[in-house]
Design a protein around this motif. Structure first.
Motif, PDB file in Angstrom:
ATOM      1  N   THR B  61       0.840  -1.208   0.000  1.00 17.96           N
ATOM      2  CA  THR B  61       0.000   0.000   0.000  1.00 17.96           C
ATOM      3  C   THR B  61       0.870   1.251   0.000  1.00 17.96           C
ATOM      4  OG1 THR B  61      -1.480  -1.286   1.368  1.00 17.96           O
ATOM      5  CG2 THR B  61      -2.004   1.039   1.107  1.00 17.96           C
ATOM      6  N   SER B  65       0.970   4.045  -2.814  1.00 13.92           N
ATOM      7  CA  SER B  65       0.590   5.416  -2.469  1.00 13.92           C
ATOM      8  C   SER B  65       1.719   6.378  -2.799  1.00 13.92           C
ATOM      9  CB  SER B  65       0.260   5.564  -0.984  1.00 13.92           C
ATOM     10  OG  SER B  65      -0.255   4.392  -0.482  1.00 13.92           O
ATOM     11  N   SER B  68       1.717   7.020  -6.295  1.00 19.75           N
ATOM     12  CA  SER B  68       0.542   7.801  -6.715  1.00 19.75           C
ATOM     13  C   SER B  68       0.739   9.290  -6.502  1.00 19.75           C
ATOM     14  CB  SER B  68      -0.701   7.369  -5.950  1.00 19.75           C
ATOM     15  OG  SER B  68      -0.826   5.985  -6.049  1.00 19.75           O
ATOM     16  N   CYS B  69       1.738   9.652  -5.701  1.00 16.92           N
ATOM     17  CA  CYS B  69       1.979  11.080  -5.513  1.00 16.92           C
ATOM     18  C   CYS B  69       2.464  11.704  -6.812  1.00 16.92           C
ATOM     19  CB  CYS B  69       3.023  11.305  -4.427  1.00 16.92           C
ATOM     20  SG  CYS B  69       2.441  10.754  -2.839  1.00 16.92           S
ATOM     21  N   ARG B  74      -0.196   8.565 -11.611  1.00 18.92           N
ATOM     22  CA  ARG B  74      -1.642   8.680 -11.414  1.00 18.92           C
ATOM     23  C   ARG B  74      -2.382   8.654 -12.733  1.00 18.92           C
ATOM     24  NH1 ARG B  74      -0.909  12.629  -7.535  1.00 18.92           N
ATOM     25  NH2 ARG B  74      -1.388  14.268  -9.028  1.00 18.92           N
TER      26      ARG B  74
END
Lengths: 980, 370
Positions: B61, B65, B68-69, B74
């Motif tokens: 995770t 994450s 994804s920053c 993204r």
């Protein structure tokens, strides 16, 4: 049942994975979760942008109709007549009440009669049925009689008698009813009459009230109100919702989906609810009425919504039902941001033709109106089209039918050495046409800006050497007069240029600069070159000859002869050769010939067809002049100079880059190079290309010959925008299945319009368009009046119109084709006051015939032959003469008649009436005399028959005051003048 | 920061990342005794506990994450098309952990001389109402989740199909992307037909080839290291890896892009692939290719023959020794041929990456390109 009870459970009740209550609880939670999911599903389907807009519009509609109802009510309340009608209605009803007893009696009787009538009618119908049956048998028997049978004739007669009897009874009953009804009507007739008048008064109010009742819950009946609440609830809306997606289907307009063509379906009205409804102009988008309902969308407009889809003009994705999926395009960055904030707009990538931003919608007019000269509301597009004409884009590009095979724009280069002063001038010109002649339409093929590397510039200088050398050395001889027969006068020349109409097509301004805004007049004026810098360009002898007869030097030239006398031509030559008309001095020093660079250029061309070794050998054996000419020829072909100019050795050559459907090309086919900040739209690309044609090469490693070769026309922002409007209209989309109706003679009209464009007729005349259009010459004629005719700056505006060349609106109905044919070949001044000369065009009679056909078909006049003129008789001619005399209209105080001239300044004389017979069509004379201001607004011709009070306007004593006959007699008289 | 981003992009180059993933899978799911010992020495067995599971899921995770920053990640990973592959990542890791967790529990029981968990309850299943009820609950929950998914991420529709303009990159549905990725290394009939067939045959053949009755029917690892390990190796190390590459790391023109790299449609990568025959004749022997097809391809043919002739023999003495002794020769031959055929895929991938090798055998005249 009992068996089941006895049956023991097979599983030990204590043996469980999970306890049943916990399972049940989990199930309950999950079931609720699922229910919630289903609810979300329905709501997400139910929530749509168009529903919100329709709801909002309904509220607006209620408000609108409430206002209308109360307004119309208020009008009624203030209407004295209405009040009086209501009062008299009341009185009449009172009177009627007085006769109530009689009415009551009649009504009672009527009821009985009606019952009796029903019964008697039924008796008759029954009898008729059995009679018909009998007739069938009777006829059958009669037929058999020939073979021995016979019918019961007695019974037939009895039947017929009975039938007649019953019919009479029914008829009598019916008549009695009618009579009673008539009586009632009679009693009520005055009430009916008043009621009809009241209905007439209240029809607006009733109409609005009816409309309001359909939308406003407060005005609805209970059951309607209930239905109105329920029909739009989620899920219930599958039956008969009031809010729903609205769509128009256009089977005659096709959308190209690459593999098939499907009818256009437009759902725009789902959100643009009020687009066709008058009265909602002030609402915010998307609810507002179309801003030009008279021209678009409206059912009585030229583009009704049931015939022409929204995408026909706006583009975009008409099946989309949300703001983004309809592929809306913002006009600019600010609007994009505003849309993002307000509507959550995002660019819709998956549609080849997104909506045109509002300022570009005009480009769509061109899809159908492809031959138009003037279009209301498409002024920018029209300017763009005129720019295409004057810039000659179509010389190097195919751009559809409108621009096919128009003759070459540039001057001939066959005789440059006889025309131009020196080869150096050619060199300087090629380096920078705009310095030598501000506003020149000759584009820059070689760029010397900071963006261009020094090496490239060096090469450019040698390329220009080569081109100039080729042109000069291949020039043919043209005999120029050795001496101008008259001495020219600069001032007279300047006045002539201002007076005779040179300024329609030319500027004469050494410091010319582009105006901030783009005016069509300016574009017309750039049709010909800015007449400056001639002093060191050419010889005065050549100019003199050119002015006298342009087509002698260049057969195809658009420059007409102005029928200048020797003196006039000498004057203008002197003026154009004056020092004042020299632009800023050109201090540029011509770089010397550089053999190395020229070799390099030559190699570039030669290596495409030979080895380096062979090419070098051949080059080394060439003298430098031959080398230059070789390179020059290659370069001229490379830059396609021969597309615009006649060039010796390349006559008839033309290579074009197709742009026919540039608006359909996929955006991915446009090379944006390294210009990453440019928005990826066709429009942005086109504008960039027009403004800086080679910018997409920047930062790319390309050989010189691979680079873009479109030259720089130095278009301003506005010009580039107008031109991109034209380009965005170049599409193959099948909107053309709906051609503009030009009548069955469309080819003549197209041909005529083309001749008008090729000869810049619109620079002087309003050819198509609108009565309030101003002639493009207005300003220059005004300047002339002030500068040379001593007119006052303030009062001049009223009289300019008189000095302008005539409007050609309605020309086909006005003049006889035969006269016009002659006139084109031998023009002469018709109104002495107009100093602008109608030029003598170097036209073939085919072109002139095409123009005649154009005028005639455009104005629906007879063509090629018109009806003979029929006079009403000698008496009519005499009556006309009387009217024309100084006792009445006094025509000859202004008009010339053959040799008889009116008093006063010849400048103010009106056209020769003796010419009318030959020149004008009789019907037009009548229309003209009836109301000159209507035919030609602003004309100096007085209005003799007041259109406001036509019947009393003519003199009573002539033709017993019959105005129609007076008009005919005037026509007969004028047509009789000059009769042999 | 930029250095971090660049290193992530550099490390995701398939040459590096595939090697890393392959090594990781080999260590996490050791196929041989040697790897098994290494696994224990590194104390990786601690991962197959509840704490280990939480740790693994947290690490995953956190990684996703962090990635994804970055806007580029993204923009690719959270496209509606690619959401399944991100979900897949979590599910695969979870179920891999779960199977190992169960297996190690059973291994411990077996070590103590006990029977595995699954054998204890005599394989009895309580159907009514227990099973049916929880199935109903699961069905409703699944439907609800699918509805939410469908509503919040509508089906991604693209523009009107245009034969003159295909989307770039043109991608198959996410579950086919490993197959599409294989097309980079093999001809379509090989990547699309043969390799999947071998893969299926491998899976189907496992129970018939291995007559081990003692350790089937329940989760276990210790006694079936080779089979569980090589399944994990091909499924996670190759198939899932390729799925992920095809979904997230392949951009315009099917170029490879790091997870934090901008998908520049103009990116140019110099790839000039060369056949083995060209290497042999033109590079090493400096002579033109012979006209005779078989002479031309002799190198590749010899390679393949020796691959299939000698590798099974070599394997029978090494990692498949145990199997070779247990099963019949026919069973061994069948299994080993399928097994080494599967190895052709990673082998070919490495050959391509390291030597730009196009085909080992290239006979376009017979449509035979391997």
């Amino acid at each position: 049942m009992s068996k089941k009870q006895q049956k023991k459970p097979s599983v030990d009740m204590r043996e469980r994975y999970y306890s049943p209550p916990v399972l049940a609880a989990v199930f309950a939670v999950v079931a609720l979760f699922f229910l919630f999911a289903v609810f979300v599903l329905f709501m997400s389907d139910y929530r749509s942008e168009w529903r919100e807009h329709q709801q909002k519009f309904k509220q607006e509609k209620i408000r609108y109709y409430r206002d209308k109802v109360s307004d119309s009510r208020a009008v009624l309340d203030q209407d004295v007549e209405y009040e009086a009608l209501m009062v008299s209605l009341e009185q009449l009803q009172l009177q009627l009440e007085a006769e109530e007893s009689e009415l009551f009696k009649i009504r009672g009787r009527l009821k009985q009669l009606e019952e009796a009538y029903v019964l008697s009618l039924r008796a008759y119908q029954h009898k008729k049925a059995s009679y018909d049956e009998f007739v069938f048998h009777y006829e059958k028997l009669r037929h058999e009689e020939f073979e021995g049978g016979h019918g019961d004739t007695k019974k037939l007669h009895r039947y017929q008698l009975d039938l007649q009897l019953l019919k009479d009874v029914a008829e009598a009953d019916r008549l009695a009813i009618e009579k009673d009804k008539e009586r009632i009507d009679e009693l009520q007739s005055s009430v009916h009459e008043v009621k009809a008048q009241i209905d007439n008064k209240t029809q607006d109010y009733e109409r609005y009230l009816k409309a309001l009742r359909q939308v406003d819950k407060k005005e609805m009946s209970l059951e309607n109100r209930l239905a109105d609440d329920i029909r739009d609830l989620p899920v219930m809306e599958i039956f008969a919702p009031s809010y729903k997606i609205q769509q128009n289907i256009y089977p005659h307009l096709k959308e190209n989906l690459n593999f098939s063509e499907v009818p256009i379906v437009s759902r725009c009205v789902s959100c643009h609810v009020g687009i066709t409804q008058k009265g909602f102009e002030d609402l915010p988008q998307p609810l507002a009425t179309h801003p030009h309902l008279d021209l678009f969308v409206g059912s009585s407009s030229a583009h009704p919504i049931d015939k022409i889809s929204c995408v026909s003009c706006h583009e975009g994705r008409s099946r989309g039902t949300s703001f983004s999926s309809a592929a809306h395009t913002p006009q600019n960055e600010e609007q994009a941001q505003e849309w993002k904030d307000q509507w959550g707009w995002e660019e819709f990538h998956h549609w080849d033709k997104p909506m045109l931003p509002l300022q570009l919608t005009q480009s769509s007019c061109f899809k159908c109106h492809d031959s138009a000269l003037q279009l209301k509301g498409a002024e920018n597009l029209m300017t763009g089209l005129q720019l295409v004409d004057s810039s000659g884009c179509f010389q190097c590009h195919t751009m559809g039918e409108r621009f096919d095979s128009i003759c070459k724009k540039g001057p001939t280069l066959l005789y440059v050495a006889s025309k131009l002063s020196s080869q150096d001038w050619v060199y300087r010109w090629l380096v920078s046409p705009h310095n030598l002649r501000p506003g020149s339409r000759m584009p820059s093929f070689w760029e010397f800006t900071d963006d261009v590397s020094e090496e490239d510039q060096k090469r450019s200088y040698q390329e220009i050497h080569a081109v100039a050398s080729y042109l000069w050395s291949h020039s043919k001889n043209y005999d120029v007069v050795s001496e101008i027969p008259e001495n020219g006068d600069i001032d007279r020349g300047e006045e002539l240029v201002a007076k005779i109409g040179c300024l329609a097509c030319h500027n004469v301004d050494p410091e010319w600069e582009k105006s901030e805004e783009l005016y069509l007049e300016d574009v017309y004026r750039q049709f010909g070159p800015n007449l400056v810098g001639l002093l060191n360009k050419t010889s005065s002898n050549w100019l003199y000859m050119w002015l006298k007869n342009p087509s002698d030097y260049h057969k195809e030239t658009a420059m007409p002869s102005m029928r200048l006398t020797d003196q006039e031509a000498a004057d203008i030559t002197a003026y154009l050769f004056s020092e004042d008309l020299m632009p800023v001095e050109d201090t540029f020093e011509i770089p010397p010939y550089d053999d190395e660079v020229v070799n390099e250029i030559a190699l570039d061309f030669m290596l495409s067809s030979m080895t380096r070794q062979d090419a070098t050998l051949e080059l080394n054996s060439m003298p430098s002049e031959k080398k230059l000419n070789f390179v020059g020829e290659k370069l001229i072909r490379h830059y396609l100079c021969m597309n615009c100019h006649e060039i010796p050795g390349m006559e008839g050559e033309q290579i074009k880059v197709p742009l026919d459907n540039i608006a359909d090309r996929n955006i991915h086919e446009f090379d944006f190079g390294h210009l990453h900040d440019l928005p990826h739209t066709r429009y942005a690309w086109l504008k960039q290309k027009l403004k800086d044609p080679r910018s997409f090469d920047r930062g790319k490693l390309k050989s010189r010959l691979e680079k873009y070769k479109m030259p720089n026309f130095h278009f301003s922002d506005e010009e580039a925008e107008a031109l991109s409007l034209v380009l965005l209209g170049l599409t193959n989309q099948n909107y053309r299945t709906l051609p503009v109706d030009l009548g069955s003679e469309s080819n003549y009209i197209k041909k005529g319009r083309r001749i008008i464009r090729e000869n810049n007729c619109q620079a002087c005349h309003v050819v198509e368009g609108f009565f309030d259009d101003e002639s493009p010459l207005y300003m220059s004629v005004m300047d002339w009046l002030i500068d040379y005719e001593g007119k006052d700056e303030f009062s001049v505006e009223d009289s300019v119109a008189v000095y302008l060349p005539p409007d050609l609106l309605g020309e086909g109905r006005k003049v006889k084709s035969e006269w016009l044919f002659d006139y084109f070949f031998h023009p002469y001044p018709i109104r002495p006051v107009v100093k602008i000369r109608m030029p003598s065009f170097h036209w073939h009679h085919d072109d002139v015939n095409a123009l005649l056909a154009y005028f005639a078909y455009r104005d629906s006049a007879d063509f090629p032959f018109e009806a003979y003129h029929r006079s009403e008789g000698v008496a009519s001619v005499f009556a006309g003469q009387t009217l024309a005399s100084s006792d009445y209209f006094s025509c000859y105080s202004c008009h010339v008649q053959g040799e008889t001239k009116p008093d006063g300044d010849p400048e103010t004389w009106a056209p020769d009436l003796a010419q009318v017979r030959r020149r004008l069509r009789p019907q037009w004379i009548i229309d003209w005399l009836r109301d000159p201001q209507k035919v030609l607004p602003g004309t100096a011709m007085p209005t003799f028959f007041d259109p406001e009070a036509f019947d009393t306007s003519g003199p009573e004593e002539v033709l017993r005051g019959d105005e129609e006959k007076q008009l005919l007699s005037l026509k007969d008289y004028v047509m009789s003048l000059g009769e042999k | 920061m930029q250095f971090l981003i660049d290193s992530v992009n550099f490390l995701s180059d398939p040459r590096i990342s595939f090697t890393f993933v392959a090594c990781l899978v080999l260590v996490l799911f050791p196929q041989t005794e040697g790897l098994y010992a290494l696994h224990r020495r590194l104390k990786l067995n601690n991962l197959w506990t509840l704490h280990g599971g939480v740790l693994i899921m947290l690490a995953l995770t956190l990684t996703v994450s962090l990635f994804s920053c970055h806007p580029h990640f993204r923009s690719v990973a959270f496209l509606p098309d690619n959401v399944p592959s991100i979900v897949l990542l979590f599910l695969i890791v979870f179920f891999a952990w779960f199977s190992m967790y169960q297996a190690w529990k059973n291994d411990a029981l077996l070590d103590q001389g006990d029977v595995p968990q699954e054998k204890k309850d005599n394989e009895k299943v309580l159907v009514w109402p227990d099973l049916v009820f929880i199935e109903l609950i699961a069905m409703l929950a699944l439907l609800a989740v699918i509805i939410f998914w469908g509503v919040s991420l509508p089906a991604p529709l693209e523009g009107v199909a245009n034969p003159a303009h295909s989307p770039n990159p043109a991608k198959a549905p996410w579950y086919f992307l490993a197959l599409q990725e294989m097309l980079v290394y093999f001809d379509p009939w090989f990547a699309g037909v043969l390799i999947p067939t071998f893969l299926i045959l491998f899976l189907v053949s496992v129970p018939y080839i291995d007559p081990d009755r003692k350790h089937t029917g329940f989760y276990c690892f210790k006694n079936r290291k080779f089979f569980v390990g090589s399944f994990m190796c091909f499924f996670i190390g190759v198939w899932v890896y390729l799925l992920f590459v095809g979904n997230i790391l392949r951009g315009p023109n099917w170029n490879f892009f790091g997870p934090l790299e901008f998908w520049d449609p103009h990116k140019v990568v110099a790839v000039t692939n060369v056949n083995l025959s060209e290497y042999i004749y033109m590079v090493w022997l400096h002579r033109p290719l012979p006209d005779n097809i078989f002479l031309r391809e002799i190198g590749g043919i010899l390679f393949l023959i020796s691959y299939y002739a000698f590798l099974p023999l070599v394997l029978s003495k090494t990692i498949l020794k145990d199997l070779y002794q247990r099963v019949s020769t026919f069973q061994y031959a069948l299994f080993s041929v399928i097994y080494i055929s599967l190895w052709l895929l990673p082998v070919k991938m490495y050959l391509r990456w390291l030597f730009n090798l196009k085909y080992i055998i290239s006979i376009p005249e017979l449509l035979l390109n391997i």
